[in-house]
Design an enzyme around this catalytic site. Structure first.
Site, short mmCIF file in Angstrom:
data_model
loop_
_atom_site.label_atom_id
_atom_site.label_comp_id
_atom_site.label_asym_id
_atom_site.label_seq_id
_atom_site.Cartn_x
_atom_site.Cartn_y
_atom_site.Cartn_z
N SER A 1 -29.68 9.81 -12.96
CA SER A 1 -28.45 10.30 -13.60
C SER A 1 -27.50 9.18 -14.02
CB SER A 1 -27.71 11.23 -12.62
OG SER A 1 -28.50 12.35 -12.30
N GLU B 1 -33.62 -55.79 -9.72
CA GLU B 1 -34.70 -55.75 -10.70
C GLU B 1 -34.47 -56.61 -11.95
OE1 GLU B 1 -37.60 -54.33 -10.28
OE2 GLU B 1 -37.06 -53.50 -8.31
#
Length: 835
Positions: free
Chosen positions: A407, A146
């Site tokens: 509990s 590129e």
């Protein structure tokens, strides 16, 4: 800005580069708001500047360097260049380039591997590639293809611009844009129509990018934004969706294939045009070979690599935690969790298989949370048995769902009582029917156990002893402990909570309970577990909610295996892990809990239905605990982790087996008990008392009626009236004190009957349609054989002390009286309303 030290520059070029570098660093410094970061930037600039000087001026003497700068400053063009530069800075401030890449949210595991991915706000897959994922191979391939001069120009390649301009003029049409990688980033971030004016804007923006970001960051932007067709943007998105890999593990062949696609994303579509892509890939690999970008053998191997890929679904693991973290961190693109992938997936599978076996019982869901006690991080998070099951609420997060804890809060209650010195493990307490101001709890098995120890009460999860202890330490004390442990619903409703709190009368989450039990594994220090690797340190501050001594005592009790909440299935007994655990079942059997811990892990399990439907077979012991054991045996099988050591301030002492108190002279049966020096009570045992009786032991005497002869002193059990009443109702034999001297007058003024029910001063609402009745019950001494009940001073019924009497009251205020056969009397007043 980075420059290669090997590059040689002329004197003017050198000066301009250094001038640009310093200005760029200065602007970056001004833009930074974080005062902590600024000194770091200054130090970095100094280091980089010195490095540049050494590399760029290696062949220049100090005198030549000074002359070079003087020449530039005196140059007639210098002022013009400086003016242009200041104009650029001004425009940069007025028209800043705002970058908002709008990445997809990614959730990673503890090793940085992708667990879950979300579409971005525009429904595109745009996954952020981190700098450490950009390999040298990837960088070389992209830069070569590129923008070969990417590392050297300042956003614009002037030679490429001139070449493109000449070519476009000669051909009469736009054949080349001379776009650098930086310019492409600008175009990808802010797409505009292709015009010459927009090209100038693009150039300006490219220079802005170069001033504000490093080359590595600009390359990172490019890799994250390039299109791959459909709704896929960014190399990482393509890598994950097509190759099911992160960019840092891609091969040269795969890198090349992904590098060439962005130029023609519509025609080069992976999974659709694979043969054509293969042809183009190999053509570019040949170019790499000719330009010697990569090793020849590596290129040869890459050309022989097949290309058989299709588009895959994005990963969607750990969905509940992923959704939660995405909502809690809306601005983050990558959220790094502490989840351990293989544990998460294994436990998900275990939970799903386990719940599938419970479907026949109408039990449809479960949630599991695993905390590593050493790192205080959550390594597994399963919010439901099957996220993709809409029928049973699979998308509900059971870890955050507010449920009744049953509990499971009892260990914290007893630990608090240990710290207050009220009890020790061997302290005796009565488990008998008790009325607490209208609140009459009963045990899970509907039975009562008489006189028991605290450790037995906790190990067997008995309710009445727990309520008695809560009443003694007071509800606000336990509420404050839960607030310190960050129980949110308890915080909101703290003023409304009463004695039922310890039996599940509040709302909690599995997350809160698991964090609470992790504190027992951390010597009582509460430290909320984190879900991410980079969590805020403020959330990890330790908060001591109980002492290390009481934490150890609780652990020893909860590690017992001779317990009723051990699963009935024999298969679990011989391979049960060494853990401390507590079960819980909510009222109506809607929630089953089992929370366990050892030195390494704390694991919380909830099982039930998100609809809230109760199931008769649902219980913490038989439904939740087997899953807890299965998970512990999976994540910590045959663990070498040492068990908890007793703290230095824990000691042993002998206590009376009858009371758990310090032995008295008459305590012949003594046992060993833990205690906390300077904290635990030192009360002398009073389980028995000396009574004066006749020589035939048929009459007892008090000091008021004691005769000078014909009496002996003898020990008798000193039982509480509530225990005596229960013994009588159950016909349990015990040694009774002989009836008191009938000639004694003083006894008639003491020991009057105690009316247990109704409760004095209470209001009772009765249903007319059901013709309800009110029950009368009392407690008396064992010498009483008959009691007389009166309503508003009128005799209602004669009965034995342990007989429950029922009557239908009139509406309004009622006086209830109870008299015994010794003439002693007690009165109470209640309000009755019919509805």
């Amino acid at each position: 800005m980075r420059l290669k030290s090997q590059q040689r520059y002329s004197k003017p070029q050198t000066s301009l580069f250094l001038f640009g570098y310093v200005v760029k660093a200065g602007i970056h410094f001004v833009k930074i708001d974080d005062e902590i970061e600024k000194p770091k930037i200054v130090a970095e600039v100094k280091t980089e500047f010195i490095s540049l000087q050494k590399s760029l001026f290696a062949t220049m003497s100090k005198q030549k360097l000074i002359k070079a700068f003087q020449a530039i400053i005196k140059n007639k063009y210098f002022k013009g260049i400086a003016s242009l530069f200041m104009l650029f800075v001004l425009l940069d401030l007025i028209f800043p380039f705002r970058i908002n890449p709008n990445y997809s949210t990614l959730i990673t595991d503890s090793e940085g591997k992708l667990l879950h991915a979300f579409l971005n706000k525009t429904d595109k897959w745009r996954m952020e590639t981190e700098l450490n994922e950009i390999t040298p191979t990837l960088e070389k391939a992209i830069v070569f293809k590129e923008d070969r001069w990417f590392r050297w120009h300042f956003g614009v390649n002037p030679f490429a611009v001139m070449r493109a301009g000449v070519k476009n003029v000669l051909t009469g049409r736009r054949t080349s844009g001379a776009s650098t990688i930086t310019m492409q980033v600008v175009r990808l971030l802010n797409p505009q129509k292709r015009t010459y004016f927009n090209k100038f804007i693009e150039i300006f923006r490219a220079i802005q990018l170069e001033f504000h970001y490093s080359k590595d960051e600009i390359l990172q932007f490019y890799i994250n934004l390039v299109p791959y067709g459909s709704n896929i943007e960014g190399l990482k998105s393509a890598s994950i969706l097509y190759f099911q890999k992160s960019p840092n593990v891609l091969s040269l062949a795969e890198v090349t294939a992904l590098t060439i696609i962005p130029n023609r994303p519509s025609s080069l579509r992976l999974g659709v045009n694979n043969p054509y892509i293969l042809q183009e890939r190999n053509r570019w690999l040949q170019n790499f070979k000719e330009e010697k970008v990569f090793n020849a053998q590596d290129i040869e191997d890459a050309m022989n690599e097949p290309l058989n890929v299709i588009r895959h679904e994005a990963p969607h693991l750990a969905p509940h935690l992923s959704l939660r973290l995405k909502q809690e961190n809306p601005t983050k693109s990558i959220i790094k969790t502490a989840l351990v992938r293989h544990k998460q997936l294994t436990i998900e599978n275990i939970v799903q298989n386990y719940i599938s076996r419970l479907y026949a019982m109408n039990i449809h869901n479960a949630a599991v949370m695993v905390i590593n006690n050493k790192t205080h991080q959550v390594e597994a998070y399963i919010g439901s048995a099957d996220f993709n099951n809409p029928i049973d609420g699979g998308q509900v997060d059971g870890i955050r769902a507010i449920r009744s804890p049953g509990s499971t809060l009892k260990p914290l209650l007893y630990a608090t009582a240990f710290d207050k010195g009220i009890i020790t493990p061997k302290t005796a307490i009565n488990d008998v029917p008790t009325n607490f101001g209208g609140f009459e709890p009963e045990n899970f098995d509907k039975l009562f156990h008489g006189k028991i120890t605290i450790e037995y009460a906790l190990a067997n999860s008995l309710n009445i002893p727990a309520v008695k202890i809560l009443k003694e330490i007071s509800t606000p004390v336990l509420v404050d402990k839960l607030k310190k442990a960050d129980f949110q619903t308890v915080k909101k409703n703290s003023s409304k909570l009463g004695l039922s709190l310890v039996l599940g009368g509040c709302g909690v989450t599995l997350e809160e309970l698991t964090n609470l039990f992790a504190a027992f594994a951390q010597e009582g220090n509460f430290q909320k577990a984190t879900y991410t690797l980079n969590a805020d340190t403020k959330s990890r501050i330790k908060n001591e909610i109980i002492s290390k001594e009481s934490s150890y005592l609780i652990t020893q009790i909860l590690a017992q295996i001779t317990r009723p909440d051990l699963p009935n299935n024999y298969d679990y007994t011989y391979r049960m892990p060494k853990i401390a655990w507590k079960t819980g079942t909510s009222f109506g059997k809607k929630d089953a809990w089992s929370i366990g811990y050892n030195a390494h892990y704390t694991i919380g399990v909830w099982i039930g239905n998100f609809s809230g439907e109760g199931v008769p077979e649902l219980s913490g012991a038989n439904i939740a605990t087997p899953l807890l054991f299965d998970i512990f045996n999976t994540v910590d099988y045959n663990s070498s982790s040492k068990w908890f050591k007793a703290p230095e301030n824990i000691a042993y002492r002998k206590v009376c087996a009858e009371s758990g108190d310090v032995p008295n002279d008459f305590c012949t049966h003594q046992i060993v008990d833990y205690y906390i020096p300077s904290v635990s009570k030192m009360t002398k045992c009073q389980h028995a008392k000396y009574i004066y009786v006749s020589t035939d032991e048929k009459i007892s005497y008090c000091s008021h009626c004691l005769t000078e002869s014909g009496t002996v002193q003898k020990l008798y059990p000193n039982y509480a009236p509530e225990l005596l009443s229960w013994y009588e109702s159950k016909h349990i034999l015990y040694e009774k004190v002989p009836p008191h001297n009938p000639k004694c007058e003083r006894v008639f003024n003491t020991n009057a009957p105690q009316i247990v029910y109704p409760v004095d001063g209470s209001e009772y609402f009765l249903d007319k349609d059901e013709n309800q009745k009110l029950m009368l019950n009392c407690q008396v001494g064992n010498e009483v054989k008959t009691v007389y009940w009166y309503i508003n001073d009128k005799l209602l019924q004669k009965a034995s002390p342990n007989t429950e009497v029922f009557f239908r009251p009139e509406a309004g205020k009622i006086k209830i009286s109870c008299s015994d056969d010794k003439g002693r009397n007690a009165d109470i007043y209640v309000e009755v309303k019919w509805e």
